[in-house]
Design a protein around this motif. Structure first.
Motif, short mmCIF file in Angstrom:
data_model
loop_
_atom_site.label_atom_id
_atom_site.label_comp_id
_atom_site.label_asym_id
_atom_site.label_seq_id
_atom_site.Cartn_x
_atom_site.Cartn_y
_atom_site.Cartn_z
N MET A 164 49.62 45.41 31.61
CA MET A 164 50.42 44.98 32.74
C MET A 164 49.81 43.68 33.34
SD MET A 164 52.70 47.08 32.91
CE MET A 164 53.37 46.24 34.51
N GLY A 165 48.35 43.31 33.25
CA GLY A 165 47.94 42.08 33.51
C GLY A 165 48.54 41.03 32.54
N ALA A 166 48.55 41.37 31.10
CA ALA A 166 49.22 40.24 30.25
C ALA A 166 50.52 40.25 30.54
CB ALA A 166 48.88 40.90 28.80
N ALA A 167 51.40 41.15 30.95
CA ALA A 167 52.68 40.96 31.03
C ALA A 167 52.96 39.87 32.30
CB ALA A 167 53.27 42.42 31.44
N PHE A 168 52.25 40.21 33.54
CA PHE A 168 52.28 39.29 34.30
C PHE A 168 51.71 37.78 34.42
CE2 PHE A 168 53.06 43.28 36.41
CZ PHE A 168 54.27 43.04 36.96
N GLY A 169 51.33 37.55 32.99
CA GLY A 169 50.92 36.04 32.59
C GLY A 169 49.35 35.94 32.79
N LEU A 170 48.57 36.80 33.08
CA LEU A 170 47.08 36.74 33.00
C LEU A 170 46.61 36.44 31.82
CD1 LEU A 170 45.41 39.20 35.57
CD2 LEU A 170 45.54 36.60 35.86
N GLN A 171 45.77 35.61 31.49
CA GLN A 171 45.09 35.32 29.95
C GLN A 171 44.10 36.59 29.75
OE1 GLN A 171 43.67 31.47 29.48
NE2 GLN A 171 45.65 30.50 29.82
N GLN A 172 44.01 36.71 28.59
CA GLN A 172 42.94 37.48 28.30
C GLN A 172 41.64 37.00 28.59
OE1 GLN A 172 42.56 38.48 24.02
NE2 GLN A 172 41.78 40.42 24.41
N VAL A 214 36.20 43.47 46.68
CA VAL A 214 37.45 43.79 45.76
C VAL A 214 38.16 45.13 46.04
CG1 VAL A 214 38.14 43.94 43.23
CG2 VAL A 214 36.15 42.20 44.12
N SER A 215 39.38 44.74 46.62
CA SER A 215 40.25 46.08 46.88
C SER A 215 41.10 46.16 45.86
CB SER A 215 40.91 45.75 48.02
OG SER A 215 42.06 44.74 47.90
N TYR A 216 41.50 45.50 44.98
CA TYR A 216 42.62 45.68 43.60
C TYR A 216 42.00 44.70 42.66
CZ TYR A 216 46.75 46.63 41.06
OH TYR A 216 47.61 47.05 40.20
N MET A 217 42.27 45.00 41.42
CA MET A 217 42.07 44.49 40.17
C MET A 217 43.13 44.48 39.09
SD MET A 217 38.56 44.13 38.11
CE MET A 217 38.70 44.44 36.22
N LEU A 218 43.68 43.30 38.59
CA LEU A 218 44.55 43.27 37.51
C LEU A 218 43.96 42.37 36.63
CD1 LEU A 218 47.43 44.10 36.92
CD2 LEU A 218 48.26 41.84 37.68
N SER A 219 43.73 43.11 35.43
CA SER A 219 43.03 42.38 34.16
C SER A 219 44.15 41.84 33.12
CB SER A 219 42.07 43.40 33.63
OG SER A 219 41.55 42.68 32.60
N GLY A 220 43.96 40.61 32.49
CA GLY A 220 44.62 40.08 31.41
C GLY A 220 44.32 40.83 30.36
N ASP A 221 43.28 41.58 30.30
CA ASP A 221 42.92 42.64 29.06
C ASP A 221 43.76 43.74 28.96
OD1 ASP A 221 41.02 40.56 28.17
OD2 ASP A 221 39.35 41.55 29.33
N ASP A 222 44.60 44.11 30.21
CA ASP A 222 45.49 45.12 30.12
C ASP A 222 46.76 44.90 29.89
OD1 ASP A 222 43.27 46.81 30.94
OD2 ASP A 222 43.68 46.53 33.07
N GLU A 230 53.04 52.83 25.51
CA GLU A 230 53.21 53.65 26.50
C GLU A 230 51.85 54.46 26.93
OE1 GLU A 230 57.66 55.03 25.78
OE2 GLU A 230 56.28 56.31 25.00
N ASN A 231 51.15 54.54 25.85
CA ASN A 231 49.75 55.10 26.08
C ASN A 231 48.68 53.80 27.09
OD1 ASN A 231 50.09 57.44 25.07
ND2 ASN A 231 49.26 56.95 22.85
N ASP A 232 49.06 52.70 26.81
CA ASP A 232 48.29 51.59 27.34
C ASP A 232 48.53 51.77 28.79
OD1 ASP A 232 46.83 50.87 25.20
OD2 ASP A 232 48.29 49.21 24.88
N LEU A 233 49.86 52.14 29.17
CA LEU A 233 50.26 52.16 30.19
C LEU A 233 49.92 53.44 31.24
CD1 LEU A 233 54.08 51.00 30.27
CD2 LEU A 233 51.91 49.64 31.08
N GLU A 234 49.48 54.45 30.38
CA GLU A 234 48.92 55.46 31.10
C GLU A 234 47.52 55.73 31.36
OE1 GLU A 234 50.32 58.82 28.47
OE2 GLU A 234 52.54 58.36 29.06
#
Length: 150
Positions: free
Chosen positions: A132-140, A122-130, A46-50
């Motif tokens: 949520m990014g990992a939850a959506f399938g992005l590799q680290q 770059v208007s938005y960024m989703l990282s596999g290191d986060d 939960e802290n990671d999400l915050e």
């Protein structure tokens, strides 16, 4: 936590198979939310999400970078005409929201640039290191970059 219901609370009708607990050290199966030993791990998730998302970090660091990137012809055309408003990349350049991408069409066959180029921000960024990014399938180590016209 990826749980549907404890078996006792499963609805009538077709059998729904509960998903496995995603706690790495779990041996208790799917009914983890009743188990106190998971509390610390759940709080950590939960802290990671915050934590601030990648696009929020740019406000703290106002330096924008320009990145020159090779893009193969099919992908270049899709970005240029707006069908592909994103780019998936290895994050070896510390991409951030607000960065400018100079996208240069590159033909791998003859191993040369074609001379066509476009610029996107770059208007938005989703990282596999986060989380949520990992939850959506992005590799680290990889990012999905939302692109807008500069």
């Amino acid at each position: 936590m990826t749980l549907l219901f404890p078996e006792a609370q499963a609805p009538e009708g077709p059998k729904i198979t509960p998903l496995a607990c995603d706690w790495p050290q779990c041996e208790c199966g799917y009914n983890c939310e009743r188990n106190d030993k998971h509390e610390d791990w759940i709080k950590e998730q939960e802290n990671d999400l915050e934590q601030p998302h990648s696009d929020d970090r740019r406000a703290e660091d106002s330096t924008m970078k320009q990145h020159d990137l090779k893009v193969w012809p099919d992908y270049f055309d899709a970005i240029a005409d707006g069908r592909k408003p994103f780019e998936i990349r290895k994050n070896d350049r510390d991409f951030q929201c607000g960065d400018v991408l100079r996208l240069r069409e590159y033909s791998p066959g003859p191993d040369e640039f074609t001379g066509r180029e476009i610029t996107r921000t770059v208007s938005y960024m989703l990282s596999g290191d986060d989380v949520m990014g990992a939850a959506f399938g992005l590799q680290q180590g990889f990012v999905a970059l939302g692109l807008s016209r500069s």
